[in-house]
Design a protein around this motif. Sequence first.
Motif, short mmCIF file in Angstrom:
data_model
loop_
_atom_site.label_atom_id
_atom_site.label_comp_id
_atom_site.label_asym_id
_atom_site.label_seq_id
_atom_site.Cartn_x
_atom_site.Cartn_y
_atom_site.Cartn_z
N HIS A 1 0.83 -1.21 0.00
CA HIS A 1 0.00 0.00 0.00
C HIS A 1 0.87 1.26 0.00
N ALA A 2 2.00 1.21 0.68
CA ALA A 2 2.90 2.37 0.69
C ALA A 2 3.42 2.66 -0.72
N VAL A 3 3.64 1.63 -1.52
CA VAL A 3 4.06 1.82 -2.92
C VAL A 3 2.94 2.47 -3.71
N LEU A 4 1.71 2.01 -3.51
CA LEU A 4 0.56 2.58 -4.21
C LEU A 4 0.42 4.06 -3.87
N LYS A 5 0.70 4.44 -2.63
CA LYS A 5 0.60 5.84 -2.22
C LYS A 5 1.64 6.72 -2.90
N LEU A 6 2.65 6.10 -3.49
CA LEU A 6 3.68 6.84 -4.22
C LEU A 6 3.35 6.98 -5.71
N GLY A 7 2.21 6.41 -6.12
CA GLY A 7 1.83 6.48 -7.53
C GLY A 7 2.39 5.34 -8.37
N GLY B 1 -4.86 -0.44 -23.05
CA GLY B 1 -3.86 -0.92 -22.11
C GLY B 1 -4.45 -0.95 -20.70
N ARG B 2 -3.73 -1.55 -19.80
CA ARG B 2 -4.18 -1.62 -18.41
C ARG B 2 -4.31 -0.21 -17.85
N ALA B 3 -5.37 0.03 -17.11
CA ALA B 3 -5.66 1.36 -16.56
C ALA B 3 -4.89 1.57 -15.27
N ASP B 4 -3.63 1.96 -15.42
CA ASP B 4 -2.74 2.29 -14.31
C ASP B 4 -2.40 3.77 -14.42
N LEU B 5 -2.91 4.56 -13.49
CA LEU B 5 -2.78 6.01 -13.57
C LEU B 5 -2.24 6.57 -12.26
N CYS C 1 2.20 12.28 -5.01
CA CYS C 1 1.04 11.57 -5.54
C CYS C 1 -0.25 12.00 -4.85
N VAL C 2 -1.21 12.40 -5.66
CA VAL C 2 -2.54 12.79 -5.19
C VAL C 2 -3.50 11.61 -5.25
N ALA C 3 -3.35 10.78 -6.31
CA ALA C 3 -4.23 9.62 -6.49
C ALA C 3 -3.53 8.58 -7.33
#
Length: 149
Positions: A78-84, A122-126, A135-137
Amino acid sequence: MLTIHAAAEVRYVWDDPEPVKDGAVAVEGVRIAAVGPLAELAERFPAARVRRWPGVLGPARVHEGPLPHAPTPRERIHAVLKLGAVAVLEEHAGSPALRAAAERNDVVVLARTRPTALVELGRADLAVLDDDGVCVATVCAGRLVHRRR
């Protein structure tokens, strides 16, 4: 459900010399349905929910270093996801627990780094970044997995 993610600027790649001003990315399921000006996508997909983000919208990142420290593998992912980021390198996600946490969260484990880009179908990775690059989202495989309050 189709969602349009909109921002003042959309970049197909982060060093894009010609970003889309008042741009958007239409996401259907786990895939990118379209990228372009918000007005065009809103007209093309009138039933879509629109999420407006402050900052710049572009492809999610690959986290190239060791995963952030946290008490559990799930929290490290989750910490990685919070970095975008929605991908990590296998050299830093070698334990079965980390790989399982990555898989449960649709985080990709890569043998080596690769370029990222917004690609139709493509895969929706934004990722949405503010003016300071924070990172905001993060959207991972079409799901909003992080939003800064």
